[in-house]
Design a protein around this motif. Structure first.
Motif, short mmCIF file in Angstrom:
data_model
loop_
_atom_site.label_atom_id
_atom_site.label_comp_id
_atom_site.label_asym_id
_atom_site.label_seq_id
_atom_site.Cartn_x
_atom_site.Cartn_y
_atom_site.Cartn_z
N GLY A 73 0.81 -1.21 0.00
CA GLY A 73 0.00 0.00 0.00
C GLY A 73 0.85 1.26 0.00
O GLY A 73 0.54 2.22 -0.69
N VAL A 74 1.92 1.26 0.77
CA VAL A 74 2.79 2.44 0.87
C VAL A 74 3.56 2.68 -0.41
O VAL A 74 3.73 3.82 -0.84
CB VAL A 74 3.75 2.29 2.08
N VAL A 75 4.03 1.62 -1.05
CA VAL A 75 4.86 1.79 -2.25
C VAL A 75 4.06 1.57 -3.54
O VAL A 75 4.63 1.47 -4.62
CB VAL A 75 6.10 0.87 -2.24
N ALA A 76 2.73 1.54 -3.43
CA ALA A 76 1.87 1.21 -4.57
C ALA A 76 2.15 2.07 -5.80
O ALA A 76 2.10 1.57 -6.93
CB ALA A 76 0.41 1.32 -4.18
N MET A 77 2.46 3.33 -5.60
CA MET A 77 2.69 4.20 -6.76
C MET A 77 3.96 3.82 -7.53
O MET A 77 4.14 4.24 -8.66
CB MET A 77 2.75 5.66 -6.33
N HIS A 78 4.81 3.00 -6.91
CA HIS A 78 6.04 2.58 -7.57
C HIS A 78 5.98 1.15 -8.09
O HIS A 78 6.93 0.67 -8.70
CB HIS A 78 7.22 2.72 -6.61
N VAL A 79 4.87 0.47 -7.82
CA VAL A 79 4.68 -0.90 -8.30
C VAL A 79 4.03 -0.83 -9.67
O VAL A 79 2.94 -0.27 -9.83
CB VAL A 79 3.82 -1.73 -7.32
N LYS A 80 4.73 -1.39 -10.63
CA LYS A 80 4.25 -1.37 -12.01
C LYS A 80 3.48 -2.65 -12.32
O LYS A 80 3.67 -3.68 -11.68
CB LYS A 80 5.43 -1.25 -12.97
N GLU A 81 2.64 -2.55 -13.32
CA GLU A 81 1.91 -3.74 -13.78
C GLU A 81 2.89 -4.84 -14.17
O GLU A 81 2.62 -6.02 -13.97
CB GLU A 81 0.99 -3.38 -14.94
N GLU A 82 4.02 -4.45 -14.70
CA GLU A 82 5.07 -5.41 -15.07
C GLU A 82 5.53 -6.22 -13.86
O GLU A 82 5.77 -7.43 -13.96
CB GLU A 82 6.25 -4.64 -15.67
N HIS A 83 5.64 -5.60 -12.70
CA HIS A 83 6.05 -6.30 -11.48
C HIS A 83 5.01 -7.34 -11.10
O HIS A 83 5.35 -8.46 -10.73
CB HIS A 83 6.23 -5.32 -10.32
N ARG A 84 3.74 -6.96 -11.21
CA ARG A 84 2.66 -7.89 -10.88
C ARG A 84 2.63 -9.07 -11.86
O ARG A 84 2.44 -10.21 -11.46
CB ARG A 84 1.32 -7.17 -10.89
N ARG A 85 2.82 -8.77 -13.14
CA ARG A 85 2.84 -9.84 -14.15
C ARG A 85 3.98 -10.81 -13.91
O ARG A 85 3.81 -12.03 -13.99
CB ARG A 85 2.95 -9.25 -15.56
N GLN A 86 5.17 -10.26 -13.60
CA GLN A 86 6.32 -11.12 -13.32
C GLN A 86 6.04 -12.01 -12.11
O GLN A 86 6.39 -13.19 -12.11
CB GLN A 86 7.57 -10.28 -13.05
N ALA A 87 5.43 -11.45 -11.07
CA ALA A 87 5.12 -12.21 -9.87
C ALA A 87 4.13 -13.33 -10.19
O ALA A 87 4.32 -14.48 -9.77
CB ALA A 87 4.56 -11.29 -8.79
N GLU A 88 3.07 -13.01 -10.92
CA GLU A 88 2.08 -14.01 -11.30
C GLU A 88 2.72 -15.13 -12.12
O GLU A 88 2.45 -16.31 -11.91
CB GLU A 88 0.94 -13.37 -12.09
N THR A 89 3.57 -14.76 -13.06
CA THR A 89 4.24 -15.75 -13.91
C THR A 89 5.13 -16.66 -13.08
O THR A 89 5.13 -17.88 -13.25
CB THR A 89 5.07 -15.04 -15.00
N THR A 90 5.88 -16.07 -12.16
CA THR A 90 6.76 -16.87 -11.32
C THR A 90 5.97 -17.83 -10.44
O THR A 90 6.33 -19.01 -10.33
CB THR A 90 7.64 -15.96 -10.44
N VAL A 91 4.89 -17.37 -9.85
CA VAL A 91 4.07 -18.24 -9.00
C VAL A 91 3.47 -19.36 -9.84
O VAL A 91 3.44 -20.52 -9.41
CB VAL A 91 2.97 -17.43 -8.28
N ARG A 92 3.04 -19.05 -11.05
CA ARG A 92 2.51 -20.10 -11.93
C ARG A 92 3.57 -21.14 -12.24
O ARG A 92 3.30 -22.34 -12.24
CB ARG A 92 2.00 -19.47 -13.23
N GLU A 93 4.80 -20.70 -12.48
CA GLU A 93 5.90 -21.63 -12.76
C GLU A 93 6.23 -22.48 -11.54
O GLU A 93 6.49 -23.67 -11.66
CB GLU A 93 7.15 -20.86 -13.19
N TRP A 94 6.22 -21.88 -10.36
CA TRP A 94 6.56 -22.59 -9.13
C TRP A 94 5.48 -23.55 -8.68
O TRP A 94 5.76 -24.65 -8.26
CB TRP A 94 6.84 -21.61 -8.00
N LEU A 95 4.23 -23.08 -8.75
CA LEU A 95 3.12 -23.86 -8.17
C LEU A 95 2.22 -24.53 -9.19
O LEU A 95 1.37 -25.34 -8.84
CB LEU A 95 2.26 -22.97 -7.27
N GLY A 96 2.40 -24.17 -10.44
CA GLY A 96 1.56 -24.77 -11.48
C GLY A 96 0.27 -24.05 -11.70
O GLY A 96 -0.09 -23.11 -11.11
#
Length: 96
Positions: A73-96
């Motif tokens: 919440g505090v750093v939300a203005m610095h979190v890009k959609e790209e960061h969220r996409r990378q996180a989702e992709t990594t979790v999908r790779e790790w957990l299926g």
């Protein structure tokens, strides 16, 4: 090791939040103050000694998850959609 334990307890959402912060931390566009907060939050997340011990089922991870949410919440203005996409992709790779 803690990531796998946390993933089982917190599920995808908690892991995605942590990884989103991780990718924002790695981004050179993220300001130093935000990176410092992210680093402290992720450090607390992996540090074995917490305010609420992680050994307490479910309750022990509430401080970790709450801190992740507050930091996002505090750093939300610095979190890009790209960061969220990378996180989702990594979790999908790790957990299926």
């Amino acid at each position: 090791e803690k990531v796998w334990r946390v993933a089982r307890i917190l599920g995808r959402k908690g892991l995605v939040e942590a990884l989103t912060l991780f990718y924002a931390l790695k981004d050179p566009d993220t300001p130093a103050r935000a990176r410092g907060l992210i680093l402290g939050t992720l450090g607390y997340f992996v540090f074995p000694f917490d305010a609420l011990p992680d050994l307490v089922p479910f309750v022990g991870y509430t401080d970790d998850l709450a801190l992740l949410g507050v930091c996002l919440g505090v750093v939300a203005m610095h979190v890009k959609e790209e960061h969220r996409r990378q996180a989702e992709t990594t979790v999908r790779e790790w957990l299926g």
